[in-house]
Design a protein around this motif. Structure first.
Motif, PDB file in Angstrom:
ATOM      1  N   ALA A  65       0.967  -1.247   0.404  1.00 52.01           N
ATOM      2  CA  ALA A  65      -0.264  -0.154  -0.044  1.00 52.01           C
ATOM      3  C   ALA A  65       1.047   0.688   0.090  1.00 52.01           C
ATOM      4  O   ALA A  65       0.457   2.377  -0.325  1.00 52.01           O
ATOM      5  N   THR A  66       2.156   1.093   0.099  1.00 50.24           N
ATOM      6  CA  THR A  66       2.785   1.662   0.414  1.00 50.24           C
ATOM      7  C   THR A  66       3.961   2.942  -1.542  1.00 50.24           C
ATOM      8  O   THR A  66       4.399   3.313  -1.100  1.00 50.24           O
ATOM      9  N   GLY A  67       4.066   1.764  -1.465  1.00 51.93           N
ATOM     10  CA  GLY A  67       3.995   1.412  -2.953  1.00 51.93           C
ATOM     11  C   GLY A  67       3.789   3.265  -3.560  1.00 51.93           C
ATOM     12  O   GLY A  67       3.020   3.566  -3.703  1.00 51.93           O
ATOM     13  N   PRO A  68       3.894   3.129  -4.735  1.00 57.58           N
ATOM     14  CA  PRO A  68       3.668   4.239  -6.057  1.00 57.58           C
ATOM     15  C   PRO A  68       2.482   4.289  -6.457  1.00 57.58           C
ATOM     16  O   PRO A  68       1.972   5.296  -6.459  1.00 57.58           O
ATOM     17  N   TYR A  69       2.059   3.422  -6.112  1.00 58.46           N
ATOM     18  CA  TYR A  69       1.452   2.540  -7.028  1.00 58.46           C
ATOM     19  C   TYR A  69       0.028   1.815  -5.913  1.00 58.46           C
ATOM     20  O   TYR A  69      -1.093   1.799  -6.375  1.00 58.46           O
ATOM     21  N   GLY A  70       0.001   2.369  -4.836  1.00 60.15           N
ATOM     22  CA  GLY A  70      -0.527   1.971  -3.972  1.00 60.15           C
ATOM     23  C   GLY A  70      -0.488   0.019  -4.186  1.00 60.15           C
ATOM     24  O   GLY A  70      -0.024  -0.579  -4.663  1.00 60.15           O
ATOM     25  N   SER A  71      -1.908  -0.118  -3.566  1.00 59.23           N
ATOM     26  CA  SER A  71      -1.793  -1.994  -3.474  1.00 59.23           C
ATOM     27  C   SER A  71      -2.474  -2.566  -4.521  1.00 59.23           C
ATOM     28  O   SER A  71      -3.657  -2.511  -5.139  1.00 59.23           O
ATOM     29  N   LYS A  72      -1.015  -3.129  -5.607  1.00 56.35           N
ATOM     30  CA  LYS A  72      -1.404  -3.635  -6.861  1.00 56.35           C
ATOM     31  C   LYS A  72      -2.483  -5.047  -6.482  1.00 56.35           C
ATOM     32  O   LYS A  72      -2.046  -5.698  -7.672  1.00 56.35           O
TER      33      LYS A  72
END
Length: 340
Positions: free
Chosen positions: A323-330
């Motif tokens: 969730a903290t990644g640049p695209y959110g949780s994918k």
């Protein structure tokens, strides 16, 4: 410069000539020893009459000798045809008559399949690659007595591999893959899979499937180390990870489930495992999240594709699982397209 599958093996041998590059059961080969075997097996093929473009097929469980064929068939100027040993004789018959291999290599698990193939194509020449002693007029050990030959393979758009696939809906059809297909896919996927000279890859998927087979080429392109199991068993995976300090593996969802819930998992040291890629089937979100929780040291990635794409079309990076990644949780998506 031209894209050439065998160049990856030559480069890896230059970089890591005397390092262990290929491990299977009691056998271990340095890159230099392995490339020598490849050139000798290719020489045997030419002595047996293989001409440029001839098909060389394999019916076998995973082994170091299977990997040798992966390169030797192409080194000889031929075309590699890894065949699914789980198919019915009717399906094998269709494939044999479609590609008309000149040579078939087989192991102790496929003796009857080899006999059937010979009945379909009487001129087919057989080479036995197994470890169990059987009656055979030509064995892998016999084959690699041949003097090594220079690389006769093509490059770029020249045909290198035919992989038969029917997906989930039809009878197997031959997908024709070129040097450029295989090399470009390897170069596309190495970065997000985290492959390097430090990679110790455990191969557990069947090498007749491009999803597992392409990783042979990709890890070689990265000059990593290959460790092979003949087939998937959970306890063998645990023991091999612990013994060889495996840091990279490819799994399908059912494999991940069996690993997670195996009662002996905590009895093994699996802490070396660092890179886990998955694909080939829909991944349940709960299963993936539990795997991430149980293996917090692992970076996960998903590969999605098909044989016709040689095989990866899209990838889901580890950061895209968070969730903290640049695209959110994918989680639940197939990721973004590879470069080419």
């Amino acid at each position: 410069r031209p894209m050439k599958i065998t160049q990856s093996l030559k480069r890896a041998t230059q970089l890591r000539a005397n390092d262990p590059g290929w491990l299977f059961r009691h056998r271990q080969w340095t890159y230099l020893q392995f490339m020598d075997q490849v050139s000798r097996l290719a020489s045997c093929f030419r002595e047996l009459g293989v001409q440029d473009g001839d098909r060389i097929a394999m019916l076998s469980f995973n082994s170091d000798r299977y990997c040798c064929l992966y390169f030797a068939a192409i080194w000889a100027g031929g075309v590699l045809v890894p065949m699914n040993h789980r198919l019915s004789q009717q399906e094998l018959n269709r494939i044999l008559l479609d590609c008309l291999p000149t040579i078939l290599l087989y192991d102790e698990n496929n003796i009857q399949n080899a006999k059937f193939a010979k009945s379909v194509l009487p001129d087919l020449q057989l080479i036995y690659t197994g470890d169990v002693e059987v009656e055979s007029s030509n064995t892998f050990e016999d084959a690699i007595v041949a003097s090594p030959i220079a690389d006769r393979s093509g490059s770029d758009n020249d045909l290198a591999i035919i992989v038969y696939t029917g997906g989930t809906t039809g009878s197997p059809k031959g997908v024709m893959l070129s040097h450029k297909n295989v090399v470009s896919n390897a170069l596309n996927t190495i970065p997000y899979l985290g492959l390097s000279e430090e990679t110790i890859q455990l191969h557990v998927g069947p090498l007749f499937h491009m999803g597992a087979g392409q990783r042979i080429f990709t890890v070689t392109q990265a000059a990593g180390t290959h460790v092979l199991l003949p087939k998937f068993t959970v306890e063998d995976i645990f023991a091999t990870i612990q013994l060889h300090k495996i840091n990279s593996i490819v799994l399908v969802p059912t494999m991940m489930h069996r690993i997670l819930y195996h009662p002996k998992r905590t009895q093994f040291d699996l802490s070396s495992l660092r890179f886990v890629s998955y694909g080939a089937a829909s991944m349940p979100t709960a299963l993936l999240q539990k795997f991430m929780a149980e293996f917090p040291q692992c970076l996960l990635s998903q590969s999605y594709g098909q044989t016709e794409c040689s095989p990866v079309a899209t990838g889901l990076l580890h950061r895209d699982h968070l969730a903290t990644g640049p695209y959110g949780s994918k989680i639940g998506t197939v990721g973004r397209a590879v470069s080419t």
